[in-house]
Design a protein around this motif. Structure first.
Motif, PDB file in Angstrom:
ATOM      1  N   PRO A 114       1.784  15.888 -25.995  1.00 56.82           N
ATOM      2  CA  PRO A 114       2.329  16.777 -25.796  1.00 56.82           C
ATOM      3  C   PRO A 114       3.616  16.835 -26.627  1.00 56.82           C
ATOM      4  O   PRO A 114       4.139  17.804 -26.885  1.00 56.82           O
ATOM      5  CB  PRO A 114       2.924  16.739 -24.297  1.00 56.82           C
ATOM      6  N   ASP A 115       3.976  15.729 -27.378  1.00 50.49           N
ATOM      7  CA  ASP A 115       5.066  15.776 -28.187  1.00 50.49           C
ATOM      8  C   ASP A 115       4.607  16.286 -29.589  1.00 50.49           C
ATOM      9  O   ASP A 115       5.512  16.348 -30.574  1.00 50.49           O
ATOM     10  CB  ASP A 115       5.701  14.444 -28.384  1.00 50.49           C
ATOM     11  N   TRP A 116       3.329  16.212 -29.817  1.00 49.59           N
ATOM     12  CA  TRP A 116       2.719  16.794 -31.348  1.00 49.59           C
ATOM     13  C   TRP A 116       2.769  18.356 -31.359  1.00 49.59           C
ATOM     14  O   TRP A 116       2.254  18.760 -30.572  1.00 49.59           O
ATOM     15  CB  TRP A 116       1.336  16.062 -31.533  1.00 49.59           C
ATOM     16  N   ARG A 117       3.389  18.710 -32.264  1.00 52.09           N
ATOM     17  CA  ARG A 117       3.707  20.145 -32.378  1.00 52.09           C
ATOM     18  C   ARG A 117       2.849  20.988 -33.509  1.00 52.09           C
ATOM     19  O   ARG A 117       2.562  22.063 -33.543  1.00 52.09           O
ATOM     20  CB  ARG A 117       5.098  20.487 -32.786  1.00 52.09           C
ATOM     21  N   GLY A 118       2.063  20.151 -34.124  1.00 50.98           N
ATOM     22  CA  GLY A 118       1.101  20.733 -35.068  1.00 50.98           C
ATOM     23  C   GLY A 118       0.955  19.766 -36.320  1.00 50.98           C
ATOM     24  O   GLY A 118       1.591  18.809 -36.527  1.00 50.98           O
ATOM     25  N   CYS A 119       0.359  20.382 -37.286  1.00 51.67           N
ATOM     26  CA  CYS A 119       0.183  19.854 -38.669  1.00 51.67           C
ATOM     27  C   CYS A 119      -0.181  20.851 -39.757  1.00 51.67           C
ATOM     28  O   CYS A 119      -0.578  21.913 -39.555  1.00 51.67           O
ATOM     29  CB  CYS A 119      -1.098  18.770 -38.823  1.00 51.67           C
ATOM     30  N   SER A 120       0.492  20.426 -40.788  1.00 53.37           N
ATOM     31  CA  SER A 120       0.345  21.190 -42.168  1.00 53.37           C
ATOM     32  C   SER A 120      -1.362  20.669 -42.750  1.00 53.37           C
ATOM     33  O   SER A 120      -1.565  19.365 -42.107  1.00 53.37           O
ATOM     34  CB  SER A 120       1.250  20.820 -43.218  1.00 53.37           C
ATOM     35  N   VAL A 121      -1.782  21.445 -43.412  1.00 52.63           N
ATOM     36  CA  VAL A 121      -3.310  21.121 -43.869  1.00 52.63           C
ATOM     37  C   VAL A 121      -3.188  21.018 -45.210  1.00 52.63           C
ATOM     38  O   VAL A 121      -2.971  22.177 -45.786  1.00 52.63           O
ATOM     39  CB  VAL A 121      -4.227  22.020 -42.891  1.00 52.63           C
ATOM     40  N   THR A 122      -3.543  20.167 -45.844  1.00 56.69           N
ATOM     41  CA  THR A 122      -4.056  20.188 -47.290  1.00 56.69           C
ATOM     42  C   THR A 122      -5.550  19.862 -47.772  1.00 56.69           C
ATOM     43  O   THR A 122      -6.332  19.634 -46.746  1.00 56.69           O
ATOM     44  CB  THR A 122      -2.933  19.370 -48.186  1.00 56.69           C
ATOM     45  N   ILE A 123      -5.747  19.862 -49.078  1.00 54.71           N
ATOM     46  CA  ILE A 123      -7.065  19.376 -49.244  1.00 54.71           C
ATOM     47  C   ILE A 123      -7.538  18.177 -48.717  1.00 54.71           C
ATOM     48  O   ILE A 123      -7.014  17.254 -48.402  1.00 54.71           O
ATOM     49  CB  ILE A 123      -7.203  19.313 -50.926  1.00 54.71           C
TER      50      ILE A 123
END
Length: 274
Positions: free
Chosen positions: A56-65
């Motif tokens: 629940p503390d994880w808010r998301g991620c940026s995604v690269t190649i």
């Protein structure tokens, strides 16, 4: 309560400067949080997202190649930016759901600020190329020549974004760049640890207009061989850091619930190696 955190995922990901950007803004705003970088190999995407959903503390991620297309089946929905491009560079949590977005379009727009239009040449036909084409479509650019190893993929992209143009092989780069006022590298060519930009493309810069701009999405190294060649010809050169910071702004708001400050951008660019 555990502090919020997010991350960037890719393979490779060691070159990512996203933690520097988000860390700079977290410190500037006095927000308790963290932004990490995590190498995720393609076969592990499913287990990665399953594990993160339980945090629940994880808010998301940026995604690269190479994950900008591959992440889509693991998400619950796409927002309009991701639907328009068919690619995802940011995953944000919305309660129990994971939403895919694409802030790369805003990043490309930041890199093209002030460009007055004309013929554009795009190198690459992957996920990053889609963001570039959407930005070019919005700007009314055209025609667009795509340089790609996969001609079919390039043709499909021109059709998807309803842009007039043609597709060339790397051997035909000199033909593609005739009369161009913009060159965009949306491939990993020239990135540290990857293959270099082919000489046919570097030599093809001689065919562009005198006022052409060259924008390289690669940011590690900051000054790529493509940008060095452009600089030696007195062409406008824009590094990938401009796009990197531009696309990170919207993502930061989703991850940490605050708008990143623009004050201190010069210090941020210095920290990024500009």
């Amino acid at each position: 309560m555990t502090a919020a955190w997010a991350e960037v995922i890719g393979d490779p990901v060691a070159q990512s400067k996203s933690p520097v950007i988000h860390g700079h803004w977290l410190e500037a705003l006095g927000i308790e949080g963290d932004f990490l970088k995590t190498r995720v190999e393609p076969p592990a995407l499913g287990s990665f997202f399953a594990g993160r959903r339980a945090r629940p503390d994880w808010r998301g991620c940026s995604v690269t190649i190479p994950h900008k297309l591959a992440v889509i089946p693991h998400l619950d929905a796409l927002d309009p930016s991701a639907t328009a491009t068919g690619a995802v560079n940011c995953v944000r949590r919305d309660g129990p759901r994971l939403i895919g977005a694409n802030t790369d379009v805003e990043g490309v727009a930041a890199a093209l600020e002030g460009w007055s239009g004309g013929k554009a040449v795009l190198i690459g036909a992957g996920g990053a190329a889609r963001a570039a084409l959407e930005a070019l479509r919005r700007l009314g650019a055209g025609p667009v020549a795509i340089i790609a190893r996969d001609r079919t993929a390039g043709s499909d992209l021109l059709g998807r974004f309803r842009l007039a143009g043609e597709v060339h092989s790397f051997a035909e780069a000199g033909q593609a760049t005739i009369g161009a006022r913009l060159i965009i590298n949306a491939s990993p060519l020239g990135m540290k640890g990857m293959a270099g930009m082919p000489g046919t493309v570097l030599d093809a810069l001689a065919k562009v207009e005198d006022d052409a701009r060259v924008f390289d999405m690669v940011y590690a190294p900051v000054e790529t061989e493509l940008l060095r060649r452009a600089g030696s010809m007195s062409l406008g050169a824009v590094t990938g850091l401009t796009m990197l910071v531009g696309q990170a702004r919207a993502a930061f708001g989703w991850f940490f619930g605050a708008e990143p400050p623009k004050a201190g951008d010069d210090a941020l660019m210095r920290a990024l190696g500009a």
